[in-house]
Structure formats: structure tokens, C-alpha cells
Design a protein around this motif. Structure first.
Motif, short mmCIF file in Angstrom:
data_model
loop_
_atom_site.label_atom_id
_atom_site.label_comp_id
_atom_site.label_asym_id
_atom_site.label_seq_id
_atom_site.Cartn_x
_atom_site.Cartn_y
_atom_site.Cartn_z
N GLY A 1 0.81 -1.20 0.00
CA GLY A 1 0.00 0.00 0.00
C GLY A 1 0.85 1.25 0.00
O GLY A 1 2.08 1.20 0.04
N PRO A 2 0.19 2.42 -0.05
CA PRO A 2 0.92 3.69 -0.10
C PRO A 2 1.76 3.91 1.14
O PRO A 2 1.49 3.38 2.22
N PHE A 3 2.79 4.73 0.97
CA PHE A 3 3.77 4.99 2.03
C PHE A 3 3.12 5.49 3.32
O PHE A 3 3.56 5.13 4.42
N SER A 4 2.08 6.29 3.21
CA SER A 4 1.44 6.87 4.39
C SER A 4 0.86 5.82 5.33
O SER A 4 0.63 6.10 6.51
N GLN A 5 0.62 4.61 4.84
CA GLN A 5 0.09 3.53 5.68
C GLN A 5 1.12 3.02 6.68
O GLN A 5 0.75 2.38 7.67
N TYR A 6 2.40 3.28 6.43
CA TYR A 6 3.44 2.65 7.23
C TYR A 6 4.10 3.60 8.23
O TYR A 6 5.02 3.20 8.95
N CYS A 7 3.65 4.86 8.27
CA CYS A 7 4.19 5.79 9.26
C CYS A 7 3.02 6.46 9.97
O CYS A 7 1.86 6.33 9.56
N ASP A 8 3.31 7.15 11.05
CA ASP A 8 2.25 7.80 11.81
C ASP A 8 1.66 8.98 11.07
O ASP A 8 0.44 9.19 11.04
N SER A 9 2.52 9.79 10.44
CA SER A 9 2.07 10.96 9.68
C SER A 9 3.22 11.42 8.79
O SER A 9 4.38 11.01 8.97
N ILE A 10 2.88 12.28 7.82
CA ILE A 10 3.89 12.87 6.93
C ILE A 10 3.77 14.38 7.02
O ILE A 10 2.69 14.94 6.86
N THR A 11 4.89 15.05 7.30
CA THR A 11 4.93 16.51 7.38
C THR A 11 5.82 17.04 6.26
O THR A 11 6.95 16.56 6.09
N ASP A 12 5.31 18.01 5.51
CA ASP A 12 6.09 18.62 4.44
C ASP A 12 6.77 19.87 4.99
O ASP A 12 6.13 20.90 5.23
N SER A 13 8.07 19.79 5.19
CA SER A 13 8.81 20.92 5.76
C SER A 13 8.83 22.12 4.81
O SER A 13 8.99 23.26 5.25
N LEU A 14 8.66 21.88 3.51
CA LEU A 14 8.61 23.00 2.56
C LEU A 14 7.36 23.83 2.79
O LEU A 14 7.41 25.06 2.79
N LEU A 15 6.21 23.17 3.00
CA LEU A 15 4.97 23.91 3.27
C LEU A 15 5.07 24.67 4.59
O LEU A 15 4.60 25.81 4.69
N VAL A 16 5.69 24.06 5.60
CA VAL A 16 5.88 24.75 6.88
C VAL A 16 6.75 25.98 6.69
O VAL A 16 6.45 27.07 7.20
#
Length: 241
Positions: free
Chosen positions: A108-123
Motif C-alpha cells: 500500500g501507499p507509504f502513508s500507511q506505514y508511518c504515523d504521519s507525513i509533514t512537508d517541511s517545505l509547506l511549513v
């Protein structure tokens, strides 16, 4: 809190055109401190890199031919990010490639295997609107040396991004994480940490003349786009009654 700072290098810009990941690098933070644990893998993509991509990472087809394919190390990658917040600069690019590689091996997609994804560029864009927010630009802004970075490398970039991320979000330390346990409870066991916090210990950073000029330029852009003064200017210069 466990966080993974992750980066990839690829043969090109678009997985739908058959481009693949050639390098994965990541470093681990625990409670906002580097643990020394890291992941670094070169991958055989079974194809050449585009000349533009090769100029960025310098990983030749001949060099990569002797390394494992993604399917051989997929469990190693997923185990490293399991249960963590994963922080990636321009995350949509990397996750697109990771999703494509995972799909090829029936996962499945990568997001299924971690708690969350944060985009530091958007931050970074939210914190520094109207300014350059590439990794190089952020290193310069926060005084982080990247003089040894002649080519992009996934592990080197993840190490630099870890330093940038900690500098960018440093205010969280003073507001949320620097209370002594002895100060966090009253004699009756009640939580007094917020009540005891002394805001006078916070460092006050005054906007320089250059910062103020950049702010005014950004306000000019907003005013032109919206065809009316931004709320900030209206608050400072209320219309005469």
C-alpha cells in the motif's frame, strides 16, 4: 516523540514515466534530538538517470548496478519509518516515488506505514512567505553550513534538513518542552506548568528594516491580487469616520 527526516534521489521527475528511486536516506530524531540512528541505501533502478537528475546526484548507472533493488530492501525502509512522523522537504515529490515503488512490490501507499507525513517545505512557506525556501536557502537563513554539499545526496540532505527543522521549530522547545518536572505539579499534584510559565524568558526578535521592507512588498502583492488593502493594513490605518 519519534521523527524521521527522509530524503530520496531519483532517475528523473516523474514515476509515471518509469523513473525510479536510486537513493534513500534518513535520520532519526527522538524528543527533538538526533539519536545517531540512520538509514542509507543506494538502489539499482534498472535504467539510466536523466542527464538533469545525474547532474544533481552524480549516481551513475554503473555505480548503481552493484546495489540492491527496492524490492530487496523494502522491509528495511518500512521498518525504519514505522510509527514515526516522517518529515520530508517537498513531500509530494518523494511520496509519489515511494508510492510507485511500493505498488510495484504489492504494498500500500507509504502513508500507511508511518504515523504521519509533514512537508517541511509547506511549513517553511508559511513561516517565510514570499521568500526562497529551498533547503540551501533555509540553511543560509538559519546559519547552517552546507559548504560540503557539492552534489545532492539523500543522507546528507536529510542531515541538513534535520538541522533546519530543529532551528525552524525551535520555539516549541521554550513553549512546550523545557519545563522542569518539579515545576509541573503543585503540592496537591495538580498541573501548574502553564500557570508557572514565565514569558519574559522568551527571546524577542525585532524585525529589521529589511524584514519590514519585505513585509511591505508582500502586502503590496496581496493588495494588488485582492484589489483592496489586506486586513493587516486596515487594522493599522483605519478609515476615517
Amino acid at each position: 516523540m519519534r521523527q524521521i527526516i527522509l530524503d530520496t534521489e531519483t532517475t528523473g521527475l516523474e514515476p509515471r514515466e518509469g523513473h525510479r528511486i536510486v537513493e534513500v536516506g534518513g535520520v532519526e530524531l527522538f524528543n527533538r534530538k538526533l539519536t545517531g540512528r540512520h538509514l542509507h541505501l543506494y538502489l539499482n533502478p534498472d535504467r539510466d538517470s536523466d542527464p538533469e537528475a545525474l547532474a544533481i546526484h552524480g549516481l551513475t548507472t554503473e555505480f548503481l548496478a552493484g546495489h540492491p533493488r527496492f524490492k530487496d530492501v523494502v522491509d528495511q525502509v518500512l521498518d525504519f519509518v514505522q510509527g514515526a512522523e516522517v518529515i520530508i522537504h517537498n513531500a509530494s515529490f518523494d511520496t509519489r516515488f515511494l508510492d510507485a515503488e511500493l505498488q510495484k512490490v504489492g504494498k500500500g501507499p507509504f502513508s500507511q506505514y508511518c504515523d504521519s507525513i509533514t512537508d517541511s517545505l509547506l511549513v517553511a512557506r508559511e513561516m517565510h512567505p514570499g521568500k526562497r525556501n529551498s533547503l540551501d536557502a533555509l540553511c543560509e537563513r538559519y546559519g547552517i553550513s552546507n559548504s560540503h554539499r557539492t552534489l545532492h545526496g539523500a543522507l546528507l540532505d536529510s542531515e541538513l534538513l534535520a538541522d533546519v527543522w530543529l532551528a525552524m521549530t525551535r520555539g516549541q522547545d521554550a513553549l512546550l518542552m523545557d519545563f522542569d518536572e518539579s515545576d509541573s505539579q503543585g503540592g496537591d499534584g495538580s498541573d501548574l506548568s502553564l500557570g508557572k510559565f514565565d514569558p519574559s524568558v522568551l527571546k524577542v526578535l525585532r524585525a529589521s528594516e529589511a524584514d519590514q521592507a519585505e513585509h511591505e512588498k508582500y502586502m503590496d502583492v496581496l493588495e494588488k491580487q485582492n484589489k483592496k488593502p489586506p486586513m493587516w493594513r486596515e487594522m493599522l490605518n483605519p478609515a476615517a469616520e
